[in-house]
Design a protein around this motif. Structure first.
Motif, PDB file in Angstrom:
ATOM      1  N   ARG A 171      32.334   1.734  -3.028  1.00  0.00           N
ATOM      2  CA  ARG A 171      32.596   2.420  -1.859  1.00  0.00           C
ATOM      3  C   ARG A 171      34.243   2.683  -2.201  1.00  0.00           C
ATOM      4  NH1 ARG A 171      30.936   1.210   3.696  1.00  0.00           N
ATOM      5  NH2 ARG A 171      32.099   2.970   4.116  1.00  0.00           N
ATOM      6  N   LEU A 172      34.688   4.284  -2.494  1.00  0.00           N
ATOM      7  CA  LEU A 172      36.188   5.294  -3.372  1.00  0.00           C
ATOM      8  C   LEU A 172      35.891   5.918  -2.697  1.00  0.00           C
ATOM      9  CD1 LEU A 172      36.561   3.657  -7.149  1.00  0.00           C
ATOM     10  CD2 LEU A 172      37.810   3.026  -4.696  1.00  0.00           C
ATOM     11  N   PRO A 173      37.666   6.860  -2.168  1.00  0.00           N
ATOM     12  CA  PRO A 173      37.617   7.936  -1.702  1.00  0.00           C
ATOM     13  C   PRO A 173      37.414   8.991  -2.898  1.00  0.00           C
ATOM     14  CG  PRO A 173      39.595   6.215  -1.201  1.00  0.00           C
ATOM     15  CD  PRO A 173      38.997   5.950  -1.866  1.00  0.00           C
ATOM     16  N   GLU A 174      36.899  10.274  -1.740  1.00  0.00           N
ATOM     17  CA  GLU A 174      36.417  10.933  -3.060  1.00  0.00           C
ATOM     18  C   GLU A 174      36.718  12.264  -3.132  1.00  0.00           C
ATOM     19  OE1 GLU A 174      32.203  12.401  -2.000  1.00  0.00           O
ATOM     20  OE2 GLU A 174      31.793  10.833  -1.326  1.00  0.00           O
ATOM     21  N   LEU A 175      37.322  12.835  -4.570  1.00  0.00           N
ATOM     22  CA  LEU A 175      38.034  13.962  -4.300  1.00  0.00           C
ATOM     23  C   LEU A 175      37.188  14.649  -5.377  1.00  0.00           C
ATOM     24  CD1 LEU A 175      41.636  11.767  -6.343  1.00  0.00           C
ATOM     25  CD2 LEU A 175      40.821  13.046  -3.654  1.00  0.00           C
ATOM     26  N   ALA A 176      38.172  16.120  -5.484  1.00  0.00           N
ATOM     27  CA  ALA A 176      36.772  16.632  -5.248  1.00  0.00           C
ATOM     28  C   ALA A 176      37.639  18.979  -5.336  1.00  0.00           C
ATOM     29  CB  ALA A 176      35.361  17.615  -4.791  1.00  0.00           C
ATOM     30  N   GLY A 177      37.708  19.037  -6.624  1.00  0.00           N
ATOM     31  CA  GLY A 177      38.474  20.789  -7.329  1.00  0.00           C
ATOM     32  C   GLY A 177      38.221  20.518  -8.024  1.00  0.00           C
ATOM     33  N   ASP A 178      38.836  22.287  -9.103  1.00  0.00           N
ATOM     34  CA  ASP A 178      38.826  21.999 -10.283  1.00  0.00           C
ATOM     35  C   ASP A 178      39.986  20.968 -10.969  1.00  0.00           C
ATOM     36  OD1 ASP A 178      38.974  23.382 -12.784  1.00  0.00           O
ATOM     37  OD2 ASP A 178      40.254  25.308 -11.794  1.00  0.00           O
ATOM     38  N   ALA A 179      38.651  20.804 -12.024  1.00  0.00           N
ATOM     39  CA  ALA A 179      38.877  19.497 -13.248  1.00  0.00           C
ATOM     40  C   ALA A 179      40.478  19.639 -13.969  1.00  0.00           C
ATOM     41  CB  ALA A 179      38.026  18.961 -13.926  1.00  0.00           C
ATOM     42  N   GLU A 180      41.045  20.811 -13.078  1.00  0.00           N
ATOM     43  CA  GLU A 180      42.049  21.659 -13.839  1.00  0.00           C
ATOM     44  C   GLU A 180      43.264  21.017 -13.165  1.00  0.00           C
ATOM     45  OE1 GLU A 180      42.103  25.702 -15.841  1.00  0.00           O
ATOM     46  OE2 GLU A 180      41.185  25.277 -16.723  1.00  0.00           O
ATOM     47  N   LEU A 181      42.666  20.985 -12.230  1.00  0.00           N
ATOM     48  CA  LEU A 181      44.239  20.826 -10.710  1.00  0.00           C
ATOM     49  C   LEU A 181      43.189  19.147 -10.923  1.00  0.00           C
ATOM     50  CD1 LEU A 181      43.809  23.370  -8.999  1.00  0.00           C
ATOM     51  CD2 LEU A 181      45.050  23.275 -10.057  1.00  0.00           C
ATOM     52  N   VAL A 182      42.920  18.313 -11.452  1.00  0.00           N
ATOM     53  CA  VAL A 182      43.069  16.634 -11.255  1.00  0.00           C
ATOM     54  C   VAL A 182      44.578  16.732 -10.846  1.00  0.00           C
ATOM     55  CG1 VAL A 182      43.088  15.899 -13.344  1.00  0.00           C
ATOM     56  CG2 VAL A 182      41.626  14.906 -12.031  1.00  0.00           C
ATOM     57  N   GLU A 183      45.383  16.418 -11.770  1.00  0.00           N
ATOM     58  CA  GLU A 183      46.680  16.034 -11.291  1.00  0.00           C
ATOM     59  C   GLU A 183      46.849  15.595 -10.280  1.00  0.00           C
ATOM     60  OE1 GLU A 183      49.104  16.196 -15.033  1.00  0.00           O
ATOM     61  OE2 GLU A 183      47.729  14.802 -16.331  1.00  0.00           O
ATOM     62  N   ARG A 184      47.289  17.304  -9.333  1.00  0.00           N
ATOM     63  CA  ARG A 184      47.606  17.725  -8.411  1.00  0.00           C
ATOM     64  C   ARG A 184      46.892  17.330  -7.352  1.00  0.00           C
ATOM     65  NH1 ARG A 184      47.872  23.906  -6.096  1.00  0.00           N
ATOM     66  NH2 ARG A 184      48.590  23.770  -4.792  1.00  0.00           N
ATOM     67  N   ILE A 185      45.140  17.232  -7.638  1.00  0.00           N
ATOM     68  CA  ILE A 185      44.851  16.664  -6.334  1.00  0.00           C
ATOM     69  C   ILE A 185      44.877  15.095  -6.336  1.00  0.00           C
ATOM     70  CG2 ILE A 185      42.306  16.338  -5.429  1.00  0.00           C
ATOM     71  CD1 ILE A 185      41.648  19.134  -7.064  1.00  0.00           C
ATOM     72  N   MET A 186      45.064  14.601  -7.009  1.00  0.00           N
ATOM     73  CA  MET A 186      45.394  13.416  -7.128  1.00  0.00           C
ATOM     74  C   MET A 186      47.018  12.708  -6.646  1.00  0.00           C
ATOM     75  SD  MET A 186      45.995  10.507 -10.570  1.00  0.00           S
ATOM     76  CE  MET A 186      46.815  11.016 -10.752  1.00  0.00           C
ATOM     77  N   ALA A 187      48.385  13.817  -6.743  1.00  0.00           N
ATOM     78  CA  ALA A 187      49.057  13.345  -6.281  1.00  0.00           C
ATOM     79  C   ALA A 187      48.940  13.340  -4.923  1.00  0.00           C
ATOM     80  CB  ALA A 187      49.903  14.387  -6.947  1.00  0.00           C
ATOM     81  N   GLN A 188      48.438  14.774  -4.707  1.00  0.00           N
ATOM     82  CA  GLN A 188      48.001  14.471  -2.996  1.00  0.00           C
ATOM     83  C   GLN A 188      47.552  13.725  -1.896  1.00  0.00           C
ATOM     84  OE1 GLN A 188      49.914  17.223  -1.020  1.00  0.00           O
ATOM     85  NE2 GLN A 188      50.121  18.901  -2.575  1.00  0.00           N
ATOM     86  N   ARG A 204      38.653   9.618   3.192  1.00  0.00           N
ATOM     87  CA  ARG A 204      37.786   9.581   2.849  1.00  0.00           C
ATOM     88  C   ARG A 204      37.285  10.444   1.676  1.00  0.00           C
ATOM     89  NH1 ARG A 204      32.505   9.804   7.070  1.00  0.00           N
ATOM     90  NH2 ARG A 204      33.404   7.174   6.894  1.00  0.00           N
ATOM     91  N   ARG A 205      37.350  11.508   2.054  1.00  0.00           N
ATOM     92  CA  ARG A 205      36.912  12.663   1.278  1.00  0.00           C
ATOM     93  C   ARG A 205      38.015  14.181   1.406  1.00  0.00           C
ATOM     94  NH1 ARG A 205      34.454  18.378  -0.225  1.00  0.00           N
ATOM     95  NH2 ARG A 205      33.333  17.932  -2.308  1.00  0.00           N
ATOM     96  N   LEU A 206      38.804  13.779  -0.057  1.00  0.00           N
ATOM     97  CA  LEU A 206      39.537  14.882   0.004  1.00  0.00           C
ATOM     98  C   LEU A 206      39.464  16.704  -1.271  1.00  0.00           C
ATOM     99  CD1 LEU A 206      42.756  16.457   0.149  1.00  0.00           C
ATOM    100  CD2 LEU A 206      43.782  15.010  -1.327  1.00  0.00           C
ATOM    101  N   SER A 207      39.358  17.588  -0.615  1.00  0.00           N
ATOM    102  CA  SER A 207      39.017  18.862  -1.539  1.00  0.00           C
ATOM    103  C   SER A 207      40.304  20.105  -1.474  1.00  0.00           C
ATOM    104  CB  SER A 207      37.540  18.964  -1.209  1.00  0.00           C
ATOM    105  OG  SER A 207      37.666  19.812  -0.182  1.00  0.00           O
ATOM    106  N   PHE A 208      39.871  20.525  -3.004  1.00  0.00           N
ATOM    107  CA  PHE A 208      40.869  21.993  -3.094  1.00  0.00           C
ATOM    108  C   PHE A 208      39.995  23.124  -3.348  1.00  0.00           C
ATOM    109  CE2 PHE A 208      43.677  24.897  -4.742  1.00  0.00           C
ATOM    110  CZ  PHE A 208      44.328  25.448  -3.475  1.00  0.00           C
ATOM    111  N   ASP A 209      40.074  23.920  -2.423  1.00  0.00           N
ATOM    112  CA  ASP A 209      39.437  25.769  -2.948  1.00  0.00           C
ATOM    113  C   ASP A 209      40.291  26.563  -3.131  1.00  0.00           C
ATOM    114  OD1 ASP A 209      38.755  26.999  -1.705  1.00  0.00           O
ATOM    115  OD2 ASP A 209      37.160  25.587  -0.510  1.00  0.00           O
ATOM    116  N   ASP A 210      41.577  26.779  -4.394  1.00  0.00           N
ATOM    117  CA  ASP A 210      41.647  28.319  -4.138  1.00  0.00           C
ATOM    118  C   ASP A 210      41.752  29.403  -2.639  1.00  0.00           C
ATOM    119  OD1 ASP A 210      42.926  28.016  -6.138  1.00  0.00           O
ATOM    120  OD2 ASP A 210      41.437  29.422  -7.338  1.00  0.00           O
TER     121      ASP A 210
END
Length: 276
Positions: A171-188, A204-210
């Motif tokens: 059980r871990l938080p879920e992150l989603a988005g473009d793999a090219e933005l993985v560092e930006r999503i991780m930082a947020q 619980r979950r953080l995602s990003f899309d344009d």
């Protein structure tokens, strides 16, 4: 006169050869001269024999069959220290076994470590001999930070790794988005995780899309629309409301839209009413 005659006969007899069958006594002076030479020859012979035996033993060791070598060179005690979370004992055994078959003295420590490090989940490894017939191995695994897309895990270095079978229930938080933005999503995510620390308010979950921007789901089940910028300010505004006017109603909230400048829109569980 008779006595003088006898003495003269003995003097004359000295130069005559000894009778056949008789052996002259050795000269003490000659025997003394031969002793050092015989001793030297004896020592030289022993040294020659000794060097020959040494060469034979060394040759026999080099040419001995593997079965004979294994009795001396065999590894009887292999100790592995590892968390065995992402990497299983069987995987480590499969990596080490080809090297362990070579024996204690033929063991290539560098190659063993390189083989372990080839596993993407192993971030550090050390291998050392343990006299007289053992090997000690210490394995350090990568620490998973979040789930990415269901079939991958994000580690602290920012790398995405395949999700191991034995971590499917992790059980871990879920992150989603473009793999090219993985560092930006991780930082947020890390920034938000430092802000959302109270009970039921963790990420619980953080995602990003344009198109929709950032979307955040909390452990309580509340979903937040955060837009494209000023994430921390918008989340902080939401937290202020949860400690004020929204405090008695948190169990009824489905989602909150924070993309307004001076207000939020609340979606309720029982009805689709929005409160500004």
């Amino acid at each position: 006169m008779a006595r003088e005659k006898k003495v003269q006969q003995q003097k004359k007899g000295r130069g005559k050869p000894s009778p056949r069958g008789a052996r002259a006594l050795p000269d003490p002076n000659e025997e003394t001269g031969l002793r050092p030479l015989r001793l030297l020859l004896a020592v030289a012979f022993l040294l020659l024999v000794g060097s020959g035996l040494g060469y034979s033993a060394r040759w026999l060791w080099q040419q001995a069959p593997a079965v004979e070598l294994s009795r001396v060179d065999a590894l009887e005690n292999v100790r592995v220290k590892a968390p065995f979370r992402a990497v299983t004992e069987t995987q480590v055994e499969d990596i080490l076994l080809p090297y362990l078959r070579k024996g204690f003295f033929s063991l290539d420590i560098g190659e063993m470590r390189a083989a372990l490090m080839a596993n993407p989940w192993i971030v550090n490894a050390s291998v050392s001999r343990s006299w007289p017939n053992g090997v000690e191995v210490v394995v350090e695994e990568a620490e998973p930070l979040a789930i990415w897309g269901g079939d991958q895990l994000l580690i602290a270095s920012g790398e995405l790794l395949p999700r191991p079978e034995n971590l499917k229930e992790l059980r871990l938080p879920e992150l989603a988005g473009d793999a090219e933005l993985v560092e930006r999503i991780m930082a947020q995510y890390q920034a938000l995780a430092g802000l959302l620390t109270t009970k039921d308010m963790e990420v619980r979950r953080l995602s990003f899309d344009d198109l929709a921007g950032w979307q955040l789901e909390l452990v309580s089940g509340i979903r937040l629309q955060l837009g494209h910028d000023e994430l921390l300010e918008r989340v902080d505004r939401f937290l202020s409301l949860t400690r004020g006017v929204l405090a008695p109603h948190l169990q009824k909230i489905v989602g909150v839209d924070t993309r307004y400048n001076n207000a939020v829109a609340v979606q309720w569980k029982q009805k689709d009413t929005k409160e500004n």
